[in-house]
Design a protein around this motif. Structure first.
Motif, mmCIF file in Angstrom:
data_model
loop_
_atom_site.group_PDB
_atom_site.id
_atom_site.type_symbol
_atom_site.label_atom_id
_atom_site.label_comp_id
_atom_site.label_asym_id
_atom_site.label_seq_id
_atom_site.Cartn_x
_atom_site.Cartn_y
_atom_site.Cartn_z
ATOM 1 N N ILE A 243 -68.391 -46.756 49.824
ATOM 2 C CA ILE A 243 -67.866 -47.078 48.491
ATOM 3 C C ILE A 243 -66.805 -46.058 48.087
ATOM 4 O O ILE A 243 -65.720 -46.412 47.608
ATOM 5 C CB ILE A 243 -69.011 -47.097 47.452
ATOM 6 C CG1 ILE A 243 -70.050 -48.159 47.804
ATOM 7 C CG2 ILE A 243 -68.464 -47.326 46.041
ATOM 8 C CD1 ILE A 243 -71.326 -48.056 46.991
ATOM 9 N N VAL A 244 -67.133 -44.788 48.291
ATOM 10 C CA VAL A 244 -66.212 -43.709 47.921
ATOM 11 C C VAL A 244 -64.946 -43.783 48.764
ATOM 12 O O VAL A 244 -63.827 -43.579 48.261
ATOM 13 C CB VAL A 244 -66.905 -42.344 48.091
ATOM 14 C CG1 VAL A 244 -65.949 -41.211 47.739
ATOM 15 C CG2 VAL A 244 -68.150 -42.266 47.226
ATOM 16 N N LEU A 245 -65.098 -44.089 50.045
ATOM 17 C CA LEU A 245 -63.931 -44.173 50.928
ATOM 18 C C LEU A 245 -63.010 -45.317 50.526
ATOM 19 O O LEU A 245 -61.790 -45.182 50.571
ATOM 20 C CB LEU A 245 -64.388 -44.345 52.374
ATOM 21 C CG LEU A 245 -65.185 -43.184 52.979
ATOM 22 C CD1 LEU A 245 -65.564 -43.505 54.416
ATOM 23 C CD2 LEU A 245 -64.395 -41.884 52.921
ATOM 24 N N VAL A 246 -63.577 -46.451 50.133
ATOM 25 C CA VAL A 246 -62.766 -47.587 49.679
ATOM 26 C C VAL A 246 -61.943 -47.192 48.457
ATOM 27 O O VAL A 246 -60.792 -47.618 48.291
ATOM 28 C CB VAL A 246 -63.669 -48.802 49.369
ATOM 29 C CG1 VAL A 246 -62.902 -49.877 48.606
ATOM 30 C CG2 VAL A 246 -64.220 -49.382 50.670
ATOM 31 N N LEU A 247 -62.512 -46.342 47.596
ATOM 32 C CA LEU A 247 -61.806 -45.890 46.393
ATOM 33 C C LEU A 247 -60.844 -44.739 46.666
ATOM 34 O O LEU A 247 -60.225 -44.222 45.735
ATOM 35 C CB LEU A 247 -62.818 -45.473 45.318
ATOM 36 C CG LEU A 247 -63.646 -46.619 44.721
ATOM 37 C CD1 LEU A 247 -64.739 -46.059 43.811
ATOM 38 C CD2 LEU A 247 -62.758 -47.575 43.941
ATOM 39 N N GLY A 248 -60.739 -44.328 47.915
ATOM 40 C CA GLY A 248 -59.743 -43.315 48.270
ATOM 41 C C GLY A 248 -60.290 -41.940 48.551
ATOM 42 O O GLY A 248 -59.518 -41.015 48.817
ATOM 43 N N GLY A 249 -61.614 -41.751 48.475
ATOM 44 C CA GLY A 249 -62.201 -40.450 48.763
ATOM 45 C C GLY A 249 -62.273 -39.549 47.551
ATOM 46 O O GLY A 249 -61.809 -39.882 46.459
#
Length: 512
Positions: free
Chosen positions: A372-378
């Motif tokens: 989830i965090v990676l999809v939002l850009g980290g």
């Protein structure tokens, strides 16, 4: 058949009960929502700087964002860029469908996904060996026999110990190992796995959230906020005492209710695993031998070694996982020497594999949730992302509010942001350099801003599915996250109410 008769038959059918979605499904839908945000929210970043602070006489450094340095990533015409994520991204990129793999391999051995996943699997394997020796079972039956009628004392005593662990040395991941030992014992005493989660995980998280000296939250948050390290201990000790007492009373009343009527527990069906296992072992009549005592002594000494290492040398995931691994191997060797449960050398390997397998589902959830965090850009404040924009918007929205209201909104913001950045030290380093100077602007003491952070970070760890530790202990209890969340929502509301009172009181009393 007549139309009337047909309708009568259809009308007799009972409506299908609504079924809570599986944890994996919930995370997948959150992934889709996060992907939608990447098309709606422009990306931005902060300038970064390195700050130093003293903790227990040792100089520490952290790379943190600079307040008021946020800027949007723009195209050639100066328009903020919305970096809408693609369905599939080749060459190691992050797309919607890449979230599983990228989430599992993200981070480092010091935390985030890959470190926590390795930790969970090694802990599971180590205790698979311990369980194979039957030492825990033999000790459990001996304990039940010697404490008949005094079981209620276990709940407040264990709760206080775990709350102290969370407060003093930031106990978190360690609760996974303790849950593997204590949940079967607590079910055997006539309670349920929810009670086991209360006295271990919830107890540790209450201590973690209200600590006066947690090195992973309070110390770092105060250090990067330019607040004297470990100051304000008096107010926090009162707060810790209040919330620990609340936790003891709540868990004690719940446990008595379950013991009186076991079927009232939401975990009654899933606890059948522990009850059936217990009944099977009762039929075997395990004797408490010298070998069992040596295994339990190994566990006790191993735990003492871990606590000493964390407090004295700040051991973290790599060291603690290795310590548990050593504990498991030594227990296995004792099991072979004393022929506990007819153990052979190969059983050390197979039981390690079986123990790790039992926690594989929980480990997968950790990786998926990090997707989830990676999809939002980290979470790197220096790299343009949706999360950085959200952080800037939320902090900017506090300007112009009364001090008490601003402090309360800081707490709400930290609670929400904890869904994306579960790491206490990571959230402190990311948010406090922005929240601390913002607190100055809205008339809130920086000490109160730290308080809002630690309460927001700690309490929501009890419910957010992005918490690897929570998913680990739920895996041990064999509970779905959706079942746990439905049960915990009322407790979260109570904790939020009390936390809000403490934060507003801190502002009115001039806590500094």
């Amino acid at each position: 058949m007549s139309i009337k008769g047909k309708h009568q038959i259809e009308g007799d059918k009972k409506p299908r009960a609504w079924e809570m979605p599986d944890t994996y499904l919930i995370i997948f839908f959150v992934i889709l929502f996060a992907a939608l945000l990447t098309y709606l929210v422009p990306i931005g970043s902060f300038e970064m700087e390195e700050v130093t602070y003293l903790y227990k006489g040792v100089e520490k450094t952290k790379t943190v964002p600079v307040a008021d340095s946020f800027h949007f990533e723009t195209d050639d015409s100066g328009t903020p860029i919305r970096n809408g994520i693609r369905i599939f991204e080749p060459y190691g990129g992050v797309g919607i469908t890449n979230y599983m793999f990228e989430g599992l391999v993200s981070g480092s051995k010091w935390g985030t996904a890959v470190g926590v996943i390795a930790f969970i699997l090694i802990i599971g394997g180590a205790f698979g060996i311990v369980i194979k020796t039957s030492a825990v079972d033999a000790g459990m039956f001996e304990l039940i026999k010697k404490t008949k009628g005094n079981e209620n004392y276990f709940i407040p005593i264990i709760f206080v110990l775990f709350s102290l662990g969370g407060a003093i040395f930031g106990m978190a991941e360690e609760t996974i190992a303790f849950a593997m030992i204590l949940i079967p014992i607590i079910v055997a005493l006539g309670y349920d796995s929810i009670t086991g989660l209360f006295v271990t995980y919830i107890g540790a998280q209450i201590g973690f959230a209200t600590s006066w000296m947690n090195p992973f939250t309070v110390a770092i948050a105060q250090g990067v906020s330019d607040v004297p390290i470990l100051s304000g201990a008096g107010f926090r000790l009162v707060m810790w005492s209040f919330f620990t007492l609340f936790g003891i009373v709540y868990s004690y009343r719940y446990a008595k209710k379950v013991k009186k009527n076991p079927e009232s527990s939401i975990a009654y069906q899933t606890d059948a695993y522990f009850r059936n296992d217990l009944q099977a072992k009762k039929d075997i009549k395990i004797q408490f031998t010298t070998g069992h005592k040596l295994v339990l002594l190994t566990i006790f000494l191993g735990i003492c070694w871990i606590i000493y290492g964390v407090v004295r040398y700040e051991y973290y995931l790599p060291e603690i996982a290795t310590q548990f691994f050593i504990m498991g191997v030594v227990s296995g060797i004792i099991g072979v020497i004393f022929k506990l449960n007819n153990m052979k050398l190969n059983d050390i390997a197979t039981s390690f594999r079986d123990g790790a397998k039992d926690l594989l589902g929980a480990a997968l959830v950790v990786g998926m949730a990090n997707g989830i965090v990676l999809v939002l850009g980290g979470t790197d404040a220096g790299t343009p992302s949706v999360l950085n924009t959200v952080l800037n918007w939320m902090s900017s929205g506090l300007a112009g509010m009364p001090a008490a209201v601003s402090a309360w909104f800081m707490y709400i913001f930290q609670s929400i942001f904890n869904f994306f950045v579960v790491s206490g030290s990571g959230q402190a380093a990311l948010t406090m350099p922005i929240m601390a100077p913002l607190a100055d602007l809205v008339g809130v003491n920086r000490q109160v801003a730290v308080l809002a952070f630690q309460l927001g970070d700690g309490f929501t760890n009890m419910i957010v599915p992005t918490s690897g530790v929570l998913m680990g202990v739920l895996g041990i209890a064999r509970l779905e996250w959706s079942t746990w969340a439905k049960f915990m929502i009322k407790i979260q509301a109570i904790l939020m109410l009390f936390a809000s009172i403490f934060i507003i009181a801190a502002v009115l009393l001039g806590f500094s």
